[in-house]
Every structure is written in C-alpha cells, then in structure tokens.
Design a protein around this motif. Sequence first.
Motif, PDB file in Angstrom:
ATOM      1  N   VAL A 404       0.873  -1.168   0.000  1.00 47.77           N
ATOM      2  CA  VAL A 404       0.000   0.000   0.000  1.00 47.77           C
ATOM      3  C   VAL A 404       0.917   1.227   0.000  1.00 47.77           C
ATOM      4  O   VAL A 404       1.522   1.565   1.016  1.00 47.77           O
ATOM      5  N   LEU A 449      -9.551   0.242   3.108  1.00 41.10           N
ATOM      6  CA  LEU A 449      -9.230  -1.186   3.061  1.00 41.10           C
ATOM      7  C   LEU A 449     -10.480  -2.036   2.889  1.00 41.10           C
ATOM      8  O   LEU A 449     -10.455  -3.049   2.172  1.00 41.10           O
ATOM      9  N   TRP A 452     -11.493  -1.717  -0.705  1.00 40.38           N
ATOM     10  CA  TRP A 452     -10.525  -2.397  -1.575  1.00 40.38           C
ATOM     11  C   TRP A 452     -10.740  -3.903  -1.573  1.00 40.38           C
ATOM     12  O   TRP A 452     -10.740  -4.538  -2.630  1.00 40.38           O
ATOM     13  N   LEU A 464       0.924  -7.583   3.881  1.00 38.87           N
ATOM     14  CA  LEU A 464       0.704  -6.196   3.474  1.00 38.87           C
ATOM     15  C   LEU A 464       1.909  -5.373   3.900  1.00 38.87           C
ATOM     16  O   LEU A 464       2.301  -5.390   5.066  1.00 38.87           O
ATOM     17  N   ILE A 476      -5.244  -1.892   9.504  1.00 37.31           N
ATOM     18  CA  ILE A 476      -4.945  -3.224   8.963  1.00 37.31           C
ATOM     19  C   ILE A 476      -5.242  -4.304   9.999  1.00 37.31           C
ATOM     20  O   ILE A 476      -5.792  -5.364   9.671  1.00 37.31           O
ATOM     21  N   HIS A 485       1.315  -7.891   8.585  1.00 38.85           N
ATOM     22  CA  HIS A 485       1.595  -6.500   8.228  1.00 38.85           C
ATOM     23  C   HIS A 485       3.039  -6.163   8.554  1.00 38.85           C
ATOM     24  O   HIS A 485       3.548  -6.487   9.629  1.00 38.85           O
TER      25      HIS A 485
END
Length: 794
Positions: A404, A449, A452, A464, A476, A485
């Motif tokens: 991202v 998010l 998406w 991510l 997240i 993440h």
Amino acid sequence: METTSSEDEESLKDNNVDLNDDSIEHHMTFDVSNQLADAGNLFSSHQQNSENSEPFVGMEFESEESAKLFYMAYASRVGFSVRISKSRRSRNDESIIMRRFVCSKEGFHLRKGKFDDGKKKRKRATIREGCNAMIEVIQKYYGRWVVTKLVKEHNHVVAAPSRVLYVAPEVYGNADPYLGMEFPSHEAAQTFYYAYASRVGFDVRIRLSRRSTRDETFVMRRFVCTKEGFTPHEDSYDDSKKKRNRTPTREGCKAMFEVIKKDYGKWIVSKLILEHTHDLAVAPSKVHYIQSNTEVVVLAKSGALNREKSVTPNTKTHLGKFGDLSNIPSSDNDFMTEARDISPTVFGLEDTQSLLEYFKRTQAENPTFYYAFQVDKNNCLSHAFWADAKAKMAYYCFGDAVTVDTSFKENKNMVPFVMFTGVNHHLQSVNFGFALLTDESEASFVWLLENWIVAMCGRHPVSLSTDYHEAIGSAISRVFPETRHRFCKWHVLNKCNERLSDVYVTRNTFKQEFEKCIDKSETTDIFESNWMVILEKYDLGDNSWLKFLFSIRQKWVPVYLKDAFTAEISASQKPESLISFFEKYFNTKTSLLVLVSLLEQAMTGWYEREALEDLATSYTRPILRTPSNMLKQVADIYTRTIFDVFQEEFVESLGYFVEKIEDGLVSKYNITKDEDVFTTFIVTYDFSNKRTNCSCCRFETAGILCRHILRVFLTVDVRALPDCYILKRWTKDAKNGFVLDECVRYNELYRDAVKYAKEGSTSEEVYTVAKSALQIGFAQVLAAKKSIVGQCTM
C-alpha cells in the motif's frame, strides 16, 4: 542569430477531427495527456503505437476513445480530417458498441433546388468528394474494441502538416506564466502559452527565434501577442486608385513570453510581460486547432480548478447538469457515505462531480469496474477508490503480497494519492487499485481497506507492506487480522538518513554496520546483540529514534519476518514506482480527470511490458549454464526472469560445503562457504515426505528455493524439483484460471446485501423479519454449496 518568425497562427482549422462532432470536447477533456513530454517513458510504447502504427483489420483497442485517438493521430500524420459517420448502440443498456470513423470528404453534398430570385450567389467549394476511406471498430464480448472494416485509400490528395505538436495538458488550465518557469521542451512552452492565451483571450505568434551555432537547434523562442508592434503605413503614390480602408491589426502591445534553453536541457522563462495595451476577448469555450505553415497545435478546453480557493456550500448552484451530490439516486449511494469531521479537502465541486460522473459511466460500460466515493459536508470529494477488471485479475494471480503505497501523501504539493501494488511473475509491478485520501485517520484507512477488499472479491492478502503510519497499522489489524503486516524497510532506512544525518556524516562506518546488522543477522538473538553493540559503540543508547525503531522491530527487520511471504526475490530488487512520474505531473492543481487519464496511460505501459515479457517467455528458451536435469525441468515451468533467479541460486549452490550433523529420517546439515566459514545455515531434510527447510527461510519469504537447500538436494540425490516447491505465481501459467464472473457475482451480492441491511434496519419489527429471512437464506446457500461439492467429489 535571431530571426523573425513568419509563423502567425491566425487561422482555425480542424486538421485532426471534425469540429462539428459534439463528442470531441468530451474526448479531449479525458485524453489531453496522451502525448505529455518526458513522462519517464512510462507510456512511450503507447505513443509510438499512436504516432507510427498503420491500422489493420483485427487491430485491438482498450476502448472506443482509444480507437478514435489512434485514428486521429494516423489521419494527422497522413494528412486528412476525420469525423464520426455511424454508431450503433446495444439493445440491452444503450451503450455504444460500434463506431465508424470516416474521412471528412466522405459522401456528397445534397444538391439544393435552384430558385432564381435575381440575386448573385457566391459559388461555394465542394467539401465532400465521395471518399471511401474509413475505419470501423466493434466492441467484442471480452470488452476490447476490434477493427472490423478498413479502407485506407483516398480519392483526393492528402497533405499532412510537417509536424504535429502534442495536446496542451489540463494541468496548464489555470496556471499563469512566471519568470523561472521550467518546461521539458520549447514545444511544451509554446503549447502552454497558447493554452494560457486561449483562456485569457488573445492570439499568439512567434516573434523571434535563435538557433545554436553548433547544431542549428533552437536555443531561444519568443512568443508575443498578435497585436505586438505596429502595422506598417503605406504611402499612396496613385491617388486615383481607390483603396479599402483596413483596420490596423497591431497596436503596439508589449505582452510577450520568452524561453531559453539551459545547459541541463530544460527551457526557462527568461522574459515575461503579462499586461496588454488593448482589451482582451472573451476566452473561447470550444477546443481550438491553430494551424500555421509548419505546425498544428491542439488546445484543449481546460477543466482544472484553482483548488486554493475555498469552496462553500452556496456554490451548489453552479453544479450544472450533474446536480447536487446529495440528490444522487439510491443505487449510487451504495458506494457513497457521508464524511464527518474531515479536514478541508483539496478537491472542488466541479472536480468531484466530473469524477463521479466518469466512474458511473465507466461502470455502466463495464460492470466489473468498481468504485467507492465519500464526500464531506460541502459535497466535495474527500475519499475515492476505484479498480478495473485488470486490477482484479492481477490481484487474483499475484495478490498474495501487497504494498500500500502512501508515499505520495508526504508531499503536500501532490495529489493525496494511494496505490495498491504487487509484483507479477516477471518481477514487474502490477496495480491492484487506486485511491484518493484527503486525511490519514484510522477511520479513513478502514474505509479504504474495506472497499478495496470488496473490489478484490473478498480475498485477503498473505502480507501487506506499508510505510510506517500508526493509523494504517491499526486499520490493517482491524480489517485484516490474519494478514501479516510489515513496514517497508526502504521507508524506514530513508527516515534513518533524515533522523541520523549527523551520525551518518561524522561516523563513516556507521551506515555500513547499521545496515549489516539489519540485513545479515540470521537470528533474532544475533540481531538484538548486534544492535546493542552498535548503540554502545556509537554512543546512541539514548537516541529516541533508535529506541522507537527497536520497539517495532518485529514489523520491519527481515529476521523477524522470515515466516511471512513477501515476494521479494533479493535485497536489491525493488519494484518500479510511479513516484517520479507523480512528482512531475500530479500537483494539487491537476484536474482529477486528467489524473485518471494519466494513470490509464501509465498502466497501459505496464500492461504492454507484461504482454511483451509473456510473449518472450513463450517463444524463447533460456540458456542453461550447466547441464542439470533440474534446470531443464524448471526452464519449461518458470518465466524467463524467475528462471534466471533460480539458475543463479543453483550455480551458487555448487560452491557450498555440506556437513551432516544429525542422521535419521529427518537429517540436519550445516551449509557453509569456504570464504565465509563463520556464516552457517541449517537445512533439515525429511526423507519420508521429501520435505525440507532452511534457516534462511528464503522459500517462505520469496517462494524460490535457496542455494542451501539446492546443495542438500544434490547430496541426497534429488534430481527434480518437487512440485510442492514450485509456486504457480512464478510460472508461465500464473495467470491461468482467473474467473472474472466470480468477481461480478461477488460485487452484485455485496450491493444487494448493503441494500438489504439498509431496509432491514429501519425498525425493530423489520429487523426481526430481515434477520430471520437472512438466516434461512444463508442456510440454503450453504446447503447448495455442500451439494455441489459432493457432486464434484463423486
């Protein structure tokens, strides 16, 4: 030497299109950036196709507009004008499915009946001469537009202008010239000044030029108002001759714009006078084609807003045909929520309305296109997200590791842009969707998010990667609790360059030791030990920045992320970025429609490079550096790029030593290299299921077996790569199996579910009925799914 130019651009002609075609203004608004100079070569191949390709039957285009743009460029190069002759619409949704573009001399003029009223009439030239030249494109079921009919021959003389300049970018829409302003070329400067003159209300001509004595190229250009200077006075020697009294066209206007070429290649505004000595005309609202003897310059109507001016609710009366956002039909409200307590937006009402209308129109043409919209209390855009079918397909195949990219938001002069990206099976960048986000709150990132992942059919990524930001980290963890993440190591190291600049300058060895600690530590204990040694050696124990980095080490230090798949092949490999492209063209004055158009052009370049590499992989065979059966096997499976990576690992494995340290069904081996005996890797091999793992965890993070495991395979006589160690995402068949219908079904059910929730929550009684019906319906869906799975098993 200076020369006076004779290029007085005073006539208006349509050398590219028929100006009677009402759709041309719409076209120029959306594709004005097609030929932007020096755009980092991101879409040079698209330009090359438009400028040099010849049309042929079977030629494909992304859209009807792309076909139109191509034929306009071809017509301009050959030397004729274009108009739209026929169109055909779908019976299902009234969308256009066929377009026929013809030469403007196609057909014949209707002969009018003669009525002799005694008046002398001027004989007008015949414009249409029965020319048969044409191109017809039809939209196929898979969405692309294909040339089905083509006639290239003309029955009249064609004559192309010697040079065609590019369209004036809409980023120039409201920009005023100033001393020191830079341009990539003198053509760009000329186009800018023409656009400025068209908006302000005066005409331009070239007054002076100067060429280099070395290579005869231009080094100076001066543009002036057409009323510059004075009309020469002619003495009359024959008073008997009656002469028409002509109105003087030049009034001594001093307005001028001069650019000179600097040593580093840029063109700089060196002289500038903005004031005119005469009244300015009302700026035209149509697209203008200004032709001189040697050039054709296309000026597009500008839609850019001056976003520095605040927008207040009373500007709703100027929304035009789009109307107020608060009155959007309920079907569109499925994609829109009301934003509250959001910081002032940089987007105005006109930009907001135009972008929304574009999204609606695109989705009507292609149901797989997804967008989500959010406005503030002034009905101005605060957040937007969009993704097309190609982004969904790319995510289906390569969406295991996602980045991202919010780095664009760090520059306050740039559009607050967010991009979802990954890498494909050629290690090229692919996009998974775009967004505009005007604030960085946790709620905003959650909104982004959630939308998406809806667009990506509900498939959560494995990992991510983001720049460090507390709000996005919290978002997240809420939306993707099972996704790993991590913070981008590149971003962290860049911040270290800023926060520790004094240490980097005064202590020459610090950077090398610091990065070695981060990249080369094989275990967490070794990393923490090395970290403490560095802090003590350079007296940085009290440094708050390093304390903070250590506290979040699990999120960015590679040794803590060995169990997370990130698709990073090597420490030096970093996917391409659009950052330089955005810094050049995406400032806060850029129109949103121009932004979308530029993105489409840039993505076209990415898609073309991927298609070219697919073709090369299919029709070429890599060169083997050693006659290994395993290399022969994977040469038929992996793409060329991944095979090169694998072959490098295989060749390097031959230089390692193997020492068995545990025997049995599960054996352990020490893997070392002669010149680095202090670095040891532990490889475990299970003979019963032929499974192996290495302490470097390269396969777990990159999906490619490391040289240490390959060395053990040679020792235990494994001559073929087991299937379990061949990831489909790195193979030639990586894109096989994508079913777009799944995304379509998911999106339709999601929209219906949103409507269901809105209606079902209106009262307690309705909620009870809705809840009961939903449970019954869900049970029926599960039963149907179980039945289908059972039939497949049989």
